[in-house]
Scaffold this active site. Sequence first.
Site, PDB file in Angstrom:
ATOM      1  N   THR A   1       0.814  -1.213   0.000  1.00  0.00           N
ATOM      2  CA  THR A   1       0.000   0.000   0.000  1.00  0.00           C
ATOM      3  C   THR A   1       0.852   1.270   0.000  1.00  0.00           C
ATOM      4  O   THR A   1       0.330   2.367  -0.153  1.00  0.00           O
ATOM      5  CB  THR A   1      -0.944   0.018   1.211  1.00  0.00           C
ATOM      6  OG1 THR A   1      -0.189  -0.237   2.392  1.00  0.00           O
ATOM      7  CG2 THR A   1      -2.012  -1.062   1.081  1.00  0.00           C
TER       8      THR A   1
ATOM      9  N   HIS B   1       6.795  -0.135   7.274  1.00  0.00           N
ATOM     10  CA  HIS B   1       6.936   0.635   8.506  1.00  0.00           C
ATOM     11  C   HIS B   1       7.158  -0.332   9.666  1.00  0.00           C
ATOM     12  O   HIS B   1       7.199  -1.556   9.469  1.00  0.00           O
ATOM     13  CB  HIS B   1       5.727   1.540   8.734  1.00  0.00           C
ATOM     14  CG  HIS B   1       4.400   0.835   8.678  1.00  0.00           C
ATOM     15  ND1 HIS B   1       3.956  -0.024   9.654  1.00  0.00           N
ATOM     16  CD2 HIS B   1       3.410   0.863   7.737  1.00  0.00           C
ATOM     17  CE1 HIS B   1       2.769  -0.488   9.344  1.00  0.00           C
ATOM     18  NE2 HIS B   1       2.409   0.029   8.174  1.00  0.00           N
TER      19      HIS B   1
ATOM     20  N   HIS C   1       5.394  -3.623  10.254  1.00  0.00           N
ATOM     21  CA  HIS C   1       5.733  -4.821   9.484  1.00  0.00           C
ATOM     22  C   HIS C   1       6.892  -5.605  10.105  1.00  0.00           C
ATOM     23  O   HIS C   1       7.188  -6.721   9.666  1.00  0.00           O
ATOM     24  CB  HIS C   1       6.139  -4.439   8.049  1.00  0.00           C
ATOM     25  CG  HIS C   1       5.026  -3.858   7.227  1.00  0.00           C
ATOM     26  ND1 HIS C   1       4.946  -2.525   6.922  1.00  0.00           N
ATOM     27  CD2 HIS C   1       3.940  -4.441   6.662  1.00  0.00           C
ATOM     28  CE1 HIS C   1       3.874  -2.306   6.186  1.00  0.00           C
ATOM     29  NE2 HIS C   1       3.244  -3.447   6.018  1.00  0.00           N
TER      30      HIS C   1
ATOM     31  N   LYS D   1     -10.679  -4.585   9.054  1.00  0.00           N
ATOM     32  CA  LYS D   1     -10.687  -3.175   8.677  1.00  0.00           C
ATOM     33  C   LYS D   1     -12.143  -2.700   8.671  1.00  0.00           C
ATOM     34  O   LYS D   1     -13.031  -3.427   8.256  1.00  0.00           O
ATOM     35  CB  LYS D   1     -10.086  -2.967   7.274  1.00  0.00           C
ATOM     36  CG  LYS D   1      -8.718  -3.599   7.055  1.00  0.00           C
ATOM     37  CD  LYS D   1      -7.658  -2.902   7.854  1.00  0.00           C
ATOM     38  CE  LYS D   1      -6.255  -3.316   7.428  1.00  0.00           C
ATOM     39  NZ  LYS D   1      -5.987  -4.746   7.490  1.00  0.00           N
TER      40      LYS D   1
ATOM     41  N   ARG E   1     -10.456  -0.113   1.458  1.00  0.00           N
ATOM     42  CA  ARG E   1      -9.313   0.719   1.087  1.00  0.00           C
ATOM     43  C   ARG E   1      -9.514   1.314  -0.302  1.00  0.00           C
ATOM     44  O   ARG E   1     -10.219   0.769  -1.140  1.00  0.00           O
ATOM     45  CB  ARG E   1      -8.031  -0.116   1.073  1.00  0.00           C
ATOM     46  CG  ARG E   1      -7.596  -0.591   2.436  1.00  0.00           C
ATOM     47  CD  ARG E   1      -6.318  -1.388   2.313  1.00  0.00           C
ATOM     48  NE  ARG E   1      -5.854  -1.851   3.607  1.00  0.00           N
ATOM     49  CZ  ARG E   1      -4.765  -2.602   3.771  1.00  0.00           C
ATOM     50  NH1 ARG E   1      -4.056  -2.954   2.727  1.00  0.00           N
ATOM     51  NH2 ARG E   1      -4.404  -2.989   4.965  1.00  0.00           N
TER      52      ARG E   1
ATOM     53  N   GLN F   1      -5.878 -14.822  -1.770  1.00  0.00           N
ATOM     54  CA  GLN F   1      -4.781 -15.199  -0.875  1.00  0.00           C
ATOM     55  C   GLN F   1      -4.674 -16.714  -0.769  1.00  0.00           C
ATOM     56  O   GLN F   1      -3.573 -17.263  -0.683  1.00  0.00           O
ATOM     57  CB  GLN F   1      -4.981 -14.580   0.514  1.00  0.00           C
ATOM     58  CG  GLN F   1      -3.779 -14.802   1.426  1.00  0.00           C
ATOM     59  CD  GLN F   1      -3.841 -13.979   2.704  1.00  0.00           C
ATOM     60  OE1 GLN F   1      -4.395 -12.887   2.719  1.00  0.00           O
ATOM     61  NE2 GLN F   1      -3.272 -14.502   3.775  1.00  0.00           N
TER      62      GLN F   1
ATOM     63  N   ASP G   1      -4.472 -11.575  12.780  1.00  0.00           N
ATOM     64  CA  ASP G   1      -5.644 -11.157  12.014  1.00  0.00           C
ATOM     65  C   ASP G   1      -5.712 -11.861  10.654  1.00  0.00           C
ATOM     66  O   ASP G   1      -6.719 -11.759   9.947  1.00  0.00           O
ATOM     67  CB  ASP G   1      -5.660  -9.640  11.828  1.00  0.00           C
ATOM     68  CG  ASP G   1      -4.439  -9.108  11.090  1.00  0.00           C
ATOM     69  OD1 ASP G   1      -3.408  -9.813  11.046  1.00  0.00           O
ATOM     70  OD2 ASP G   1      -4.503  -7.984  10.564  1.00  0.00           O
TER      71      ASP G   1
ATOM     72  N   LYS H   1      -2.250   1.625  19.453  1.00  0.00           N
ATOM     73  CA  LYS H   1      -1.640   0.930  18.324  1.00  0.00           C
ATOM     74  C   LYS H   1      -0.134   1.128  18.294  1.00  0.00           C
ATOM     75  O   LYS H   1       0.372   2.241  18.409  1.00  0.00           O
ATOM     76  CB  LYS H   1      -2.266   1.405  17.014  1.00  0.00           C
ATOM     77  CG  LYS H   1      -1.869   0.564  15.809  1.00  0.00           C
ATOM     78  CD  LYS H   1      -2.721   0.895  14.611  1.00  0.00           C
ATOM     79  CE  LYS H   1      -2.379  -0.027  13.430  1.00  0.00           C
ATOM     80  NZ  LYS H   1      -3.223   0.246  12.256  1.00  0.00           N
TER      81      LYS H   1
ATOM     82  N   LYS I   1       2.602   3.890  15.700  1.00  0.00           N
ATOM     83  CA  LYS I   1       2.034   5.173  15.341  1.00  0.00           C
ATOM     84  C   LYS I   1       2.533   6.253  16.300  1.00  0.00           C
ATOM     85  O   LYS I   1       2.674   6.033  17.497  1.00  0.00           O
ATOM     86  CB  LYS I   1       0.504   5.129  15.406  1.00  0.00           C
ATOM     87  CG  LYS I   1      -0.137   4.213  14.358  1.00  0.00           C
ATOM     88  CD  LYS I   1      -0.101   4.846  12.980  1.00  0.00           C
ATOM     89  CE  LYS I   1      -0.885   4.005  11.977  1.00  0.00           C
ATOM     90  NZ  LYS I   1      -0.886   4.588  10.641  1.00  0.00           N
ATOM     91  N   THR I   2       2.793   7.439  15.757  1.00  0.00           N
ATOM     92  CA  THR I   2       3.149   8.590  16.577  1.00  0.00           C
ATOM     93  C   THR I   2       2.201   9.720  16.200  1.00  0.00           C
ATOM     94  O   THR I   2       1.354   9.577  15.316  1.00  0.00           O
ATOM     95  CB  THR I   2       4.598   9.037  16.313  1.00  0.00           C
ATOM     96  OG1 THR I   2       4.704   9.498  14.957  1.00  0.00           O
ATOM     97  CG2 THR I   2       5.574   7.889  16.524  1.00  0.00           C
TER      98      THR I   2
END
Length: 426
Positions: free
Chosen positions: A38, A43, A46, A80, A84, A172, A193, A228, A231-232
Amino acid sequence: MNFVEELRWRGMLHDIMPGTEELLNKGMTAGYIGFDPTADSLHVGHLTQIMTLTHFQRAGHKPFALVGGATGMIGDPSFKSHERNLLDENTLQKNVAGIKAQLENFLDFTGANSAVMVNNYDWFKNFGFLEFIRDVGKHITVNYMMSKDSVKKRLEDGSGLSFTEFSYQLLQGYDFYHLWKNENCALQMGGSDQWGNIVTGTEFIRRKDGGEAFALTTQLIKKADGTKFGKTESGAVWLDPKRTTPYQFYQFWLNTTDVDAKSYIRIFTFLDKAAIEALETEQDAAPHQRAIQKALAKDITIRVHGEAAYQKAVKSSEFLFGNVGIEFLNELNDTEVLGLFEGVPNFMISRNDLENRINAVDLLAGYTAVFPSKGEAKKMIQGGGVAINKTKVGTAEDFFNTDHLINNKYLVAQKGKKNYFLIIAE
């Protein structure tokens, strides 16, 4: 090294299909993890899966990293709340190329159990719709697909699920079948998930060819406070230094809470149990020294960005909080300077104005708003509490011009020791 036991003591293992450990104990096994393209960079979210693949290889098995060039056009709906945005093919190919380059920094692509990178676009690009629903769709019932928690959750919360997303688990599942059939890949791994999608693959292999395949998932990483991971306030923490500078990356790990650090050092480093327990003892004896955070930040920053970038990140920290001089900024590019001063108030000033010399009070309370008034600026200068470029301002009449610019662009102002302001000349 036993792969499953390694994941267990590190607190990474979540679910494992019966028979998986027996399979792995027989000898070298091929297994894979998929990465959704994506963005053109991975990040820190992963990293758990990257570490899983790396542990898998270190245990003597053969890792496959699947980049979802085809499935990325759809987007995985698993847990989700919304569908997306679909990416066009050119964007996806750019993203795939960026991810490939990053994965190559972690996995060994040489040797007997060399890693292999595959892109499912290669086998889906010429797969016709009629052929797909005939050869794949007929083997998995709608009832089976509807039973997945990720699907039921979307239907129950009222947001709905498009046919495009609903078909994702078939795609998948076919990925797993393709790798099982062509690469003898008997194991798929992923985050917890992904359990439903992975098991669909094992079921498809069984129904289509009577084959046997296995599944293993890892814990989804969260902070101790339930928020989470990765994340910042400014967004995701990326592996690409253009998106997240090595200094920001280093600081992310360094600022981890004590509770989270004890978990993360097991998950995100290769330090053995004895080394980690020694760090925990050291941390418990002197928590303010933050031994675990420092070891964690060092290990990951070096692995992602290299030794030189790590040293620069440490020096950047010392620049802000220690005694490193202003000349250090000359070693940084614009992205690194702005990353170093992220969250610090920035002020723009005209280069032409600086050409004519500006006294300290006008600079700090006229051309910029470092101080709310010239009177307050003058008072603090007289008290010795103001520095520009890490040099104390002696009097209100001290002047500054373009000769004082760092990197021909920046002035760094300080109120006291800790309050920084970045002045940018354009």
